[in-house]
Design an enzyme around this catalytic site. Structure first.
Site, PDB file in Angstrom:
ATOM      1  N   TYR A 143      44.537  38.104  41.886  1.00 34.97           N
ATOM      2  CA  TYR A 143      43.658  38.041  40.717  1.00 34.97           C
ATOM      3  C   TYR A 143      43.968  39.227  39.833  1.00 34.97           C
ATOM      4  O   TYR A 143      44.094  40.364  40.312  1.00 34.97           O
ATOM      5  CB  TYR A 143      42.196  38.092  41.173  1.00 34.97           C
ATOM      6  CG  TYR A 143      41.189  38.152  40.044  1.00 34.97           C
ATOM      7  CD1 TYR A 143      40.453  39.310  39.813  1.00 34.97           C
ATOM      8  CD2 TYR A 143      40.977  37.069  39.209  1.00 34.97           C
ATOM      9  CE1 TYR A 143      39.521  39.379  38.781  1.00 34.97           C
ATOM     10  CE2 TYR A 143      40.047  37.121  38.163  1.00 34.97           C
ATOM     11  CZ  TYR A 143      39.321  38.284  37.955  1.00 34.97           C
ATOM     12  OH  TYR A 143      38.413  38.348  36.923  1.00 34.97           O
ATOM     13  N   ASP A 238      50.186  45.342  39.261  1.00 32.74           N
ATOM     14  CA  ASP A 238      48.767  45.406  38.891  1.00 32.74           C
ATOM     15  C   ASP A 238      48.073  46.286  39.930  1.00 32.74           C
ATOM     16  O   ASP A 238      47.739  45.839  41.015  1.00 32.74           O
ATOM     17  CB  ASP A 238      48.158  43.999  38.864  1.00 32.74           C
ATOM     18  CG  ASP A 238      46.688  44.071  38.506  1.00 32.74           C
ATOM     19  OD1 ASP A 238      46.053  42.997  38.372  1.00 32.74           O
ATOM     20  OD2 ASP A 238      46.157  45.192  38.357  1.00 32.74           O
ATOM     21  N   LYS A 266      39.252  50.607  37.243  1.00 37.01           N
ATOM     22  CA  LYS A 266      38.356  51.028  38.318  1.00 37.01           C
ATOM     23  C   LYS A 266      38.298  52.559  38.485  1.00 37.01           C
ATOM     24  O   LYS A 266      37.624  53.246  37.745  1.00 37.01           O
ATOM     25  CB  LYS A 266      38.754  50.304  39.609  1.00 37.01           C
ATOM     26  CG  LYS A 266      38.582  48.763  39.496  1.00 37.01           C
ATOM     27  CD  LYS A 266      38.973  48.053  40.758  1.00 37.01           C
ATOM     28  CE  LYS A 266      39.077  46.556  40.569  1.00 37.01           C
ATOM     29  NZ  LYS A 266      37.776  45.847  40.570  1.00 37.01           N
TER      30      LYS A 266
HETATM   31  P1  KE4 Z   1      38.229  43.909  35.419  1.00 41.44           P
HETATM   32  O1  KE4 Z   1      38.499  43.155  34.145  1.00 41.44           O
HETATM   33  O2  KE4 Z   1      37.229  43.168  36.346  1.00 41.44           O
HETATM   34  O3  KE4 Z   1      37.891  45.351  35.196  1.00 41.44           O
HETATM   35  O4  KE4 Z   1      39.602  43.964  36.263  1.00 41.44           O
HETATM   36  C1  KE4 Z   1      40.257  42.768  36.605  1.00 41.44           C
HETATM   37  C2  KE4 Z   1      41.167  42.997  37.790  1.00 41.44           C
HETATM   38  C3  KE4 Z   1      42.522  43.104  37.553  1.00 41.44           C
HETATM   39  N1  KE4 Z   1      43.393  43.312  38.566  1.00 41.44           N
HETATM   40  C4  KE4 Z   1      42.956  43.429  39.847  1.00 41.44           C
HETATM   41  C5  KE4 Z   1      43.958  43.650  40.942  1.00 41.44           C
HETATM   42  C6  KE4 Z   1      41.571  43.342  40.150  1.00 41.44           C
HETATM   43  O5  KE4 Z   1      41.163  43.450  41.437  1.00 41.44           O
HETATM   44  C7  KE4 Z   1      40.650  43.120  39.104  1.00 41.44           C
HETATM   45  C8  KE4 Z   1      39.157  42.972  39.346  1.00 41.44           C
HETATM   46  N2  KE4 Z   1      38.744  42.957  40.721  1.00 41.44           N
HETATM   47  C9  KE4 Z   1      37.540  42.217  41.014  1.00 41.44           C
HETATM   48  C10 KE4 Z   1      37.270  42.395  42.521  1.00 41.44           C
HETATM   49  N3  KE4 Z   1      37.815  41.350  43.285  1.00 41.44           N
HETATM   50  C11 KE4 Z   1      36.374  42.654  40.185  1.00 41.44           C
HETATM   51  C12 KE4 Z   1      35.046  42.135  40.692  1.00 41.44           C
HETATM   52  C13 KE4 Z   1      34.480  41.114  39.750  1.00 41.44           C
HETATM   53  O6  KE4 Z   1      35.228  40.258  39.236  1.00 41.44           O
HETATM   54  O7  KE4 Z   1      33.245  41.181  39.547  1.00 41.44           O
END
Ligand code: KE4
Length: 425
Positions: A143, A238, A266
């Protein structure tokens, strides 16, 4: 007596889809009512009923130094008292850019944005603009945020709900995204042999954390590096989740692979909205206003968010920070494996840095297909048994867990005691 969580959840669902601002928070995978939190400190959260939890989500990665660390709160308060936002350059953005480039040497230039999604969306556009090609390769179960091009066979929330490819993404868009099986080197070699000259870039979670935790198989990341170099495609790590989490320099430092572009998020915001994309100078110079690839953001480099990120990175860089947090995570994983063994429950677990994965399967999965073999129902029961006992795991069998520097033997022992009872029931 109805808990405040129940009444808040009912009220929330009236005005917010499923009552949450991000799907995984709704507990749809594990069932029940999600706690509504009011306060956090160190390794702990308190919900609307005043119940305390040991937190193994840490806001999905950012809270690596623990919640409301005095140095981070102080930096945020000081920055906020000076200005909430300028929409203009500030020295603190240079400091954060310099810190990222120092800690992640493959990043020669970096641009700050406000989320991991913005980072990967911009990096994908940049890879396409730099190469003049359209095809992007990703891996099933990974993801990378919710940008159209990457919402194809994703992990995390979308995987949890079994609708890996989202509605609303035009087939024409999805057609430019090719999806391979994570850790499958033969598929990588075959695809590049067939379409190498059309591939703009490959985006990968160098350690997968959105289909639960899956480690790269020896040779997998190397095959991506080799094929991208040979065919002029951009290799994009990523590291939104793995950055400063699996090692100080991220997974690229741990596995010794130099990507062309890296996305971060993060931890670099310390809990406030910061994302970043960066990498080779010749690629980054294609970004507006230097080059033809447009990218922008009102709150990019926001001074309050940057202050939280800078204070967090300073703590993460401290001597023994990584070794201590890794040891704590290892003790959690080893303890859980031991408790499951005593209770004769089919269970496995592993950790890398301060990320960990728990699996109701005899051994840790090495592929998306093996992740699907994990016993989800058993996980859900385990999840609730721990939640009742004040231990807050990710509410999905397809998420990784996170330990913070604020977690110590007291929290690990309490967690193992709760797990002992949970495995026993
Ligand atoms: P954000 O747009 O949620 O800040 O980041 C997206 C993203 C991009 N790349 C990786 C490897 C990520 O894990 C994420 C976001 N991680 C999820 C947790 N599985 C965020 C939690 C959520 O979607 O509420």
């Amino acid at each position: 007596m109805t808990s405040r969580n129940d009444s808040l959840f009912e009220r929330a669902r009236k005005r917010i889809p499923a009552g949450v601002n991000s799907p995984v928070r709704a507990f749809r995978a594990v069932g029940g009512t999600p706690p509504f939190f009011e306060r956090a400190s160190g390794p702990h959260l308190w919900d609307a009923d005043g119940k305390r939890y040991i937190d193994y989500i840490g806001s999905w990665g950012p809270m690596v130094v623990g919640h409301t660390h005095p140095k981070v709160v102080e930096a945020v308060q000081a920055a906020a008292a000076r200005a909430l936002s300028f929409g203009a350059p500030t020295e603190s953005e240079i400091e954060l850019a310099e810190a990222i480039c120092r800690l992640v040497p493959s990043v020669e230039m970096v641009r700050l944005v406000s989320s991991g999604t913005e980072a990967t969306m911009s990096a994908i556009r940049l890879a396409r603009g730099y190469t003049g090609r359209s095809l992007i390769v990703k891996f099933e179960g990974c993801y990378h945020g919710h940008t159209d091009s990457l919402l194809v066979k994703v992990g995390s929330g979308a995987l949890t709900f079994g609708n890996p490819s989202s509605a609303g993404v035009p087939p024409e868009t999805a057609a430019h995204t090719l999806v391979l099986d994570y850790n499958d080197i033969v598929q990588v070699e075959t695809l590049f042999k067939d379409k190498g000259s059309q591939i703009a870039g490959v985006i990968v979670e160098p350690v997968a954390g959105n289909m639960n935790l899956v480690l790269p198989r020896p040779g997998f990341l190397e095959s991506l590096r080799e094929n991208c170099s040979r065919h002029g495609a951009v290799l994009l790590f990523d590291e939104v989740m793995t950055g400063f989490r699996v090692a100080l320099g991220g997974a690229q430092a741990r596995y010794g692979i130099r990507p062309d572009l890296t996305t971060l998020g993060k931890v670099i915001g310390g809990g406030l909205p910061v994302g970043a994309f960066g990498g080779r100078r010749e690629i980054m110079e294609k970004i507006a206003p230097l080059g033809p690839v447009y990218q922008a953001g009102t709150l990019s480099g926001n001074p309050v968010a940057v202050a939280a990120g800078l204070a967090t990175l300073k703590l993460v860089e401290e001597k023994d920070f990584q070794s201590t947090i890794e040891a704590t995570t290892r003790s959690l994983v080893d303890g859980l494996i031991a408790e499951a063994k005593k209770a004769q429950v089919v269970f496995s677990a592993q950790s890398v840095g301060s990320m960990f994965g728990l699996y109701f399967r005899a051994s840790p999965p090495t592929s998306f297909a093996e992740v699907l073999q994990c016993d989800k129902d058993r996980f859900n029961r385990f999840f609730h048994a721990l939640l009742e006992r004040g231990v807050y795991l990710a509410p999905s069998a397809y998420e990784a867990g996170f330990v913070s520097a604020a977690h110590g033997p007291t929290e690990i022992d309490a967690t193992l005691a709760a797990a002992r009872e949970a495995f026993g029931s």
